[in-house]
Design a protein around this motif. Structure first.
Motif, PDB file in Angstrom:
ATOM      1  N   ASP A   1       4.788   5.845   5.206  1.00  0.00           N
ATOM      2  CA  ASP A   1       5.252   6.629   3.738  1.00  0.00           C
ATOM      3  C   ASP A   1       4.973   7.967   3.746  1.00  0.00           C
ATOM      4  OD1 ASP A   1       2.383   7.259   3.159  1.00  0.00           O
ATOM      5  OD2 ASP A   1       2.341   4.888   3.246  1.00  0.00           O
TER       6      ASP A   1
ATOM      7  N   ILE B   1      -4.895   9.538   3.526  1.00  0.00           N
ATOM      8  CA  ILE B   1      -6.207   9.130   3.737  1.00  0.00           C
ATOM      9  C   ILE B   1      -6.841  10.339   4.691  1.00  0.00           C
ATOM     10  CG2 ILE B   1      -7.680   6.984   4.825  1.00  0.00           C
ATOM     11  CD1 ILE B   1      -5.418   5.602   4.894  1.00  0.00           C
TER      12      ILE B   1
ATOM     13  N   PHE C   1       1.262   3.675   9.380  1.00  0.00           N
ATOM     14  CA  PHE C   1       0.440   1.906  10.495  1.00  0.00           C
ATOM     15  C   PHE C   1       1.460   1.847  11.184  1.00  0.00           C
ATOM     16  CE2 PHE C   1      -3.418   1.790   7.302  1.00  0.00           C
ATOM     17  CZ  PHE C   1      -2.596   2.672   6.201  1.00  0.00           C
TER      18      PHE C   1
ATOM     19  N   ASN D   1       0.686  -1.302   0.114  1.00  0.00           N
ATOM     20  CA  ASN D   1      -0.212  -0.501  -0.268  1.00  0.00           C
ATOM     21  C   ASN D   1       0.791   1.576   0.186  1.00  0.00           C
ATOM     22  OD1 ASN D   1      -2.324  -1.185   0.156  1.00  0.00           O
ATOM     23  ND2 ASN D   1      -2.941  -1.298   2.480  1.00  0.00           N
TER      24      ASN D   1
ATOM     25  N   TYR E   1     -13.066  -2.194   1.170  1.00  0.00           N
ATOM     26  CA  TYR E   1     -12.982  -1.144   1.063  1.00  0.00           C
ATOM     27  C   TYR E   1     -11.885  -0.487   0.860  1.00  0.00           C
ATOM     28  CZ  TYR E   1     -14.597   4.039   2.662  1.00  0.00           C
ATOM     29  OH  TYR E   1     -14.523   5.409   2.299  1.00  0.00           O
ATOM     30  N   ARG E   2     -12.171   0.680  -0.711  1.00  0.00           N
ATOM     31  CA  ARG E   2     -11.693   2.032  -1.469  1.00  0.00           C
ATOM     32  C   ARG E   2     -11.617   2.799  -0.808  1.00  0.00           C
ATOM     33  NH1 ARG E   2     -11.380  -2.920  -5.691  1.00  0.00           N
ATOM     34  NH2 ARG E   2     -13.143  -2.652  -5.717  1.00  0.00           N
ATOM     35  N   VAL E   3     -10.247   3.834  -0.523  1.00  0.00           N
ATOM     36  CA  VAL E   3     -10.766   5.175  -0.944  1.00  0.00           C
ATOM     37  C   VAL E   3     -11.550   5.689  -2.472  1.00  0.00           C
ATOM     38  CG1 VAL E   3      -9.591   7.500  -0.341  1.00  0.00           C
ATOM     39  CG2 VAL E   3      -9.731   5.584   1.508  1.00  0.00           C
TER      40      VAL E   3
ATOM     41  N   SER F   1       0.984   8.607   5.117  1.00  0.00           N
ATOM     42  CA  SER F   1      -0.358   7.170   6.251  1.00  0.00           C
ATOM     43  C   SER F   1       1.455   7.131   7.409  1.00  0.00           C
ATOM     44  CB  SER F   1      -0.527   6.789   5.679  1.00  0.00           C
ATOM     45  OG  SER F   1      -1.481   7.653   4.912  1.00  0.00           O
TER      46      SER F   1
ATOM     47  N   LYS G   1       1.986   1.577  -2.863  1.00  0.00           N
ATOM     48  CA  LYS G   1       0.826   2.149  -4.087  1.00  0.00           C
ATOM     49  C   LYS G   1       0.726   3.451  -3.607  1.00  0.00           C
ATOM     50  CE  LYS G   1      -1.289  -1.307  -3.605  1.00  0.00           C
ATOM     51  NZ  LYS G   1      -3.102  -2.594  -3.639  1.00  0.00           N
ATOM     52  N   TYR G   2       0.265   4.349  -2.245  1.00  0.00           N
ATOM     53  CA  TYR G   2      -0.079   5.078  -2.888  1.00  0.00           C
ATOM     54  C   TYR G   2       1.215   6.494  -2.269  1.00  0.00           C
ATOM     55  CZ  TYR G   2      -4.432   2.574  -2.539  1.00  0.00           C
ATOM     56  OH  TYR G   2      -5.163   1.573  -3.109  1.00  0.00           O
TER      57      TYR G   2
ATOM     58  N   SER H   1      -5.664  -3.064  -6.518  1.00  0.00           N
ATOM     59  CA  SER H   1      -6.161  -3.497  -5.509  1.00  0.00           C
ATOM     60  C   SER H   1      -7.443  -3.911  -5.731  1.00  0.00           C
ATOM     61  CB  SER H   1      -5.514  -2.183  -4.924  1.00  0.00           C
ATOM     62  OG  SER H   1      -6.715  -1.352  -5.120  1.00  0.00           O
ATOM     63  N   SER H   2      -8.212  -4.402  -4.544  1.00  0.00           N
ATOM     64  CA  SER H   2      -8.925  -5.016  -4.287  1.00  0.00           C
ATOM     65  C   SER H   2      -9.787  -4.206  -3.286  1.00  0.00           C
ATOM     66  CB  SER H   2      -9.157  -6.996  -4.076  1.00  0.00           C
ATOM     67  OG  SER H   2      -7.689  -7.183  -2.796  1.00  0.00           O
ATOM     68  N   GLY H   3      -9.186  -4.343  -2.663  1.00  0.00           N
ATOM     69  CA  GLY H   3      -9.566  -3.551  -0.939  1.00  0.00           C
ATOM     70  C   GLY H   3      -9.767  -3.653   0.168  1.00  0.00           C
TER      71      GLY H   3
ATOM     72  N   GLY I   1      -6.425  -5.922   1.335  1.00  0.00           N
ATOM     73  CA  GLY I   1      -5.047  -6.068   2.168  1.00  0.00           C
ATOM     74  C   GLY I   1      -5.860  -5.593   3.307  1.00  0.00           C
ATOM     75  N   LEU I   2      -6.128  -4.675   3.692  1.00  0.00           N
ATOM     76  CA  LEU I   2      -5.770  -4.218   5.446  1.00  0.00           C
ATOM     77  C   LEU I   2      -6.651  -5.735   6.342  1.00  0.00           C
ATOM     78  CD1 LEU I   2      -5.586  -0.056   5.671  1.00  0.00           C
ATOM     79  CD2 LEU I   2      -4.207  -1.758   5.711  1.00  0.00           C
TER      80      LEU I   2
ATOM     81  N   ILE J   1     -10.572   2.193   6.767  1.00  0.00           N
ATOM     82  CA  ILE J   1     -10.807   1.345   5.798  1.00  0.00           C
ATOM     83  C   ILE J   1     -10.147   0.172   5.816  1.00  0.00           C
ATOM     84  CG2 ILE J   1      -9.186   3.216   5.078  1.00  0.00           C
ATOM     85  CD1 ILE J   1      -7.072   2.832   6.685  1.00  0.00           C
TER      86      ILE J   1
HETATM   87  P1  ADP Z   1      -6.297  -2.070  -1.282  1.00  0.00           P
HETATM   88  O1  ADP Z   1      -6.277  -2.920  -2.068  1.00  0.00           O
HETATM   89  O2  ADP Z   1      -7.361  -0.995  -2.220  1.00  0.00           O
HETATM   90  O3  ADP Z   1      -4.870  -1.355  -0.989  1.00  0.00           O
HETATM   91  P2  ADP Z   1      -6.568  -1.853   1.539  1.00  0.00           P
HETATM   92  O4  ADP Z   1      -7.345  -2.952   2.158  1.00  0.00           O
HETATM   93  O5  ADP Z   1      -5.359  -2.294   0.848  1.00  0.00           O
HETATM   94  O6  ADP Z   1      -7.087  -2.700  -0.001  1.00  0.00           O
HETATM   95  O7  ADP Z   1      -6.450  -0.777   1.460  1.00  0.00           O
HETATM   96  C1  ADP Z   1      -7.833   0.046   1.464  1.00  0.00           C
HETATM   97  C2  ADP Z   1      -7.642   1.689   1.221  1.00  0.00           C
HETATM   98  O8  ADP Z   1      -7.366   2.507   2.294  1.00  0.00           O
HETATM   99  C3  ADP Z   1      -6.141   2.187   0.180  1.00  0.00           C
HETATM  100  O9  ADP Z   1      -7.825   1.364  -0.956  1.00  0.00           O
HETATM  101  C4  ADP Z   1      -6.771   3.671  -0.046  1.00  0.00           C
HETATM  102  O10 ADP Z   1      -7.351   4.188  -0.182  1.00  0.00           O
HETATM  103  C5  ADP Z   1      -6.326   3.103   1.445  1.00  0.00           C
HETATM  104  N1  ADP Z   1      -4.287   2.924   1.798  1.00  0.00           N
HETATM  105  C6  ADP Z   1      -4.337   2.011   2.275  1.00  0.00           C
HETATM  106  N2  ADP Z   1      -3.090   2.104   3.039  1.00  0.00           N
HETATM  107  C7  ADP Z   1      -2.502   3.878   2.092  1.00  0.00           C
HETATM  108  C8  ADP Z   1      -1.936   4.151   2.401  1.00  0.00           C
HETATM  109  N3  ADP Z   1      -0.297   3.954   2.772  1.00  0.00           N
HETATM  110  N4  ADP Z   1      -1.601   5.813   1.749  1.00  0.00           N
HETATM  111  C9  ADP Z   1      -2.819   5.719   0.824  1.00  0.00           C
HETATM  112  N5  ADP Z   1      -4.104   5.204   1.584  1.00  0.00           N
HETATM  113  C10 ADP Z   1      -3.828   3.919   1.644  1.00  0.00           C
END
Ligand code: ADP
Length: 479
Positions: free
Chosen positions: A408, A413, A469, A380, A426-428, A467, A383-384, A438-440, A442-443, A421
């Motif tokens: 990062d 977010i 974590f 993530n 759930y995806r932003v 962000s 990616k972000y 991405s599938s939403g 991962g978290l 999240i």
């Molecule tokens: P995805 O596969 O979409 O990343 P996740 O469950 O991992 O699914 O994350 C859910 C959402 O949280 C993501 O769609 C993203 O919008 C947000 N997100 C997760 N990690 C980050 C990050 N490090 N920076 C910004 N947004 C994040």
């Protein structure tokens, strides 16, 4: 439910049993106390009367001459030996079966009481006591016969005085008491039983209502609630059931949402594959076009396979609470491995990946699961975070836990999305994250793994700044 199996019945039965004992014990006690007291006072009056008679001068001769006045209902006898014969004198002609043993005892100086019945069937309480005559009397014919004057006068040295009085009065009083109790106790029990049933029915009415309401609430209509009318135990029961129904409603809602999200997620790549293949097959294509088409199809198939893999690992995490295959995992080593795996990816995207403070903490856990957890967080972050950004990983112990931070300098977010999240799918930014593959999930997978290890994940994020974590895991020995 039959009445016999109801709490009402059991409660009333217990109540009646306790009340029955509570009423019967004092009743029996009162009966015996009264009986003892009455018989004792009769015995006392007999003793007193015997003393009185003993004090009458020439008592024997006044009996023999028929001048002795008995009191009402009273029986008086004198027994003595004359010429080796046991004789008796009595003012009236009634036969009292006083035992010869009792008479002998009295003549030899020992007083005794007894209860006897006359030939007329009257019950008497008799008292036999020694009597010393102070006069000479005419001797009657023989014991059992009436005196037959004239007879020689003899000097009697020792005799027995027997005084008897009927017990009828006492018996009547006791019978009256017994009758009163025999009526009063069952009537009180019946009234108390009726009252008990009424009260229990009243007290348990809300339970019936709660049961009926709970029965009428079905899986499809979990929005209904039981009415909480009181603040007592039943009120608390109703509130607890309501809380449970609310949790069920939420869980069913989440499951429905999850099912529809999962099918939606799988339907999109399927639709792409279907459209792509149908379109391509409509006419003859060049090799390059076929290649392009198949590449798209392969990409979508890979997406589907990723989603299915992730769903499977979530399902596994749901069913396996507390995996048995835990081993000692060095976090420094694991994070080092992961960083070197992702190094190339970061370099390609122009990102700096830093392993900051790294503690040699060891946790007990599923090595593969922990790898997936940190891989999802790092994935993530990569990616972000736009090109030129920095990703930093650190691990430091805090009490009995270790905290692994993945920070990062990426997009951050929005505060409104932060609480969601970790939810599945759930995806932003839905369009963007889909495009990025991405599938939403991962978290939510990461959170599941952390919880499975007795830990948790926290997030801190500021829009356009980045962000962080934080994963809290118990150190080895604590799991
Ligand atoms: P995805 O596969 O979409 O990343 P996740 O469950 O991992 O699914 O994350 C859910 C959402 O949280 C993501 O769609 C993203 O919008 C947000 N997100 C997760 N990690 C980050 C990050 N490090 N920076 C910004 N947004 C994040």
């Amino acid at each position: 439910m039959s009445f016999i199996h109801s709490i009402k019945f059991k409660f009333t039965l217990w109540y009646l049993a306790v009340l029955g004992i509570a009423l019967a014990a004092p009743s029996v006690g009162a009966y015996y106390y009264l009986s003892n007291t009455l018989y004792q006072s009769l015995d006392d009056s007999l003793e007193l009367r015997a003393t009185q008679i003993s004090n009458i001068r020439e008592a024997l001769s006044s009996v023999a001459e028929g001048q002795f006045q008995e009191e009402l209902g009273e029986v008086v006898y004198f027994y003595f030996y004359a010429e080796d014969q046991l004789l008796y004198l009595a003012p009236r002609d009634i036969s009292v079966p006083v035992s010869s043993e009792m008479v002998e005892q009295a003549i030899t100086g020992q007083s005794t009481f007894a209860t006897v019945e006359t030939s007329e069937g009257v019950e008497l309480r008799v008292f036999a006591t020694p009597f010393t005559p102070s006069e000479t009397i005419m001797v009657p014919a023989a014991a059992g016969d009436m005196p037959s004057p004239p007879a020689p006068r003899v000097n009697i040295e020792s005799a027995a005085l027997v005084v008897g009085r009927p017990t009828e009065g006492i018996k009547q009083a006791l019978d009256r008491l017994l009758h009163t109790l025999m009526i009063a106790v069952p009537v009180t029990l019946a009234a108390a039983g009726g009252g008990g049933v009424f009260l229990v029915r009243r007290a348990l009415k809300p339970v019936d209502e709660i049961t009926q309401k709970a029965r009428s609430i079905e899986e499809r209509d979990l929005s209904q609630r039981i009415e909480v009318k009181t603040r007592d135990e039943l009120g608390r029961l109703a509130s607890t059931l309501n809380d449970m129904i609310a949790r069920l409603e939420k869980a069913f809602g989440r499951q429905r949402q999850f099912t529809s999200d999962a099918s939606h997620e799988l339907r999109t790549p399927l639709a792409v594959i279907e459209a792509e293949s149908t379109l391509t097959l409509q006419r003859k294509r060049t090799v390059a076009e076929y290649r392009q088409s198949l590449t798209t199809i392969a990409q979508e198939a890979a997406r589907m396979s990723l989603i299915i893999d992730q769903l499977l690992s979530l399902a596994r995490a749901d069913s396996e609470k507390g995996s048995p295959s835990f081993e000692a995992v060095s976090l420094g080593e694991l994070l080092g491995e992961l960083s070197s795996d992702l190094e190339v990816l970061c370099r390609n995207k122009g990102l700096e990946l830093e392993l900051a403070q790294m503690d040699d903490s060891v946790v007990k856990g599923d090595r593969l699961g922990l790898r997936v957890l940190f891989m999802n967080l790092l994935d993530n972050a990569i990616k972000y975070t736009p090109s030129g950004g920095k990703i930093s990983v650190s691990a430091r112990p805090e009490g009995e836990m270790v905290v692994v931070s993945v920070s990062d300098t990426g997009s951050g977010i929005p505060a409104a999305d932060l609480p969601h999240i970790f939810e599945r799918f759930y995806r932003v930014d839905k369009a963007r994250s889909r495009a990025e593959g991405s599938s939403g999930l991962g978290l939510s997978i990461a959170q599941h793994i952390a919880e499975m290890h007795g830990g948790r994940i926290e997030v801190e994020s500021e829009l356009d700044k980045g962000s962080t974590f934080r994963v809290w895991l118990p150190l080895a020995g604590e799991v």
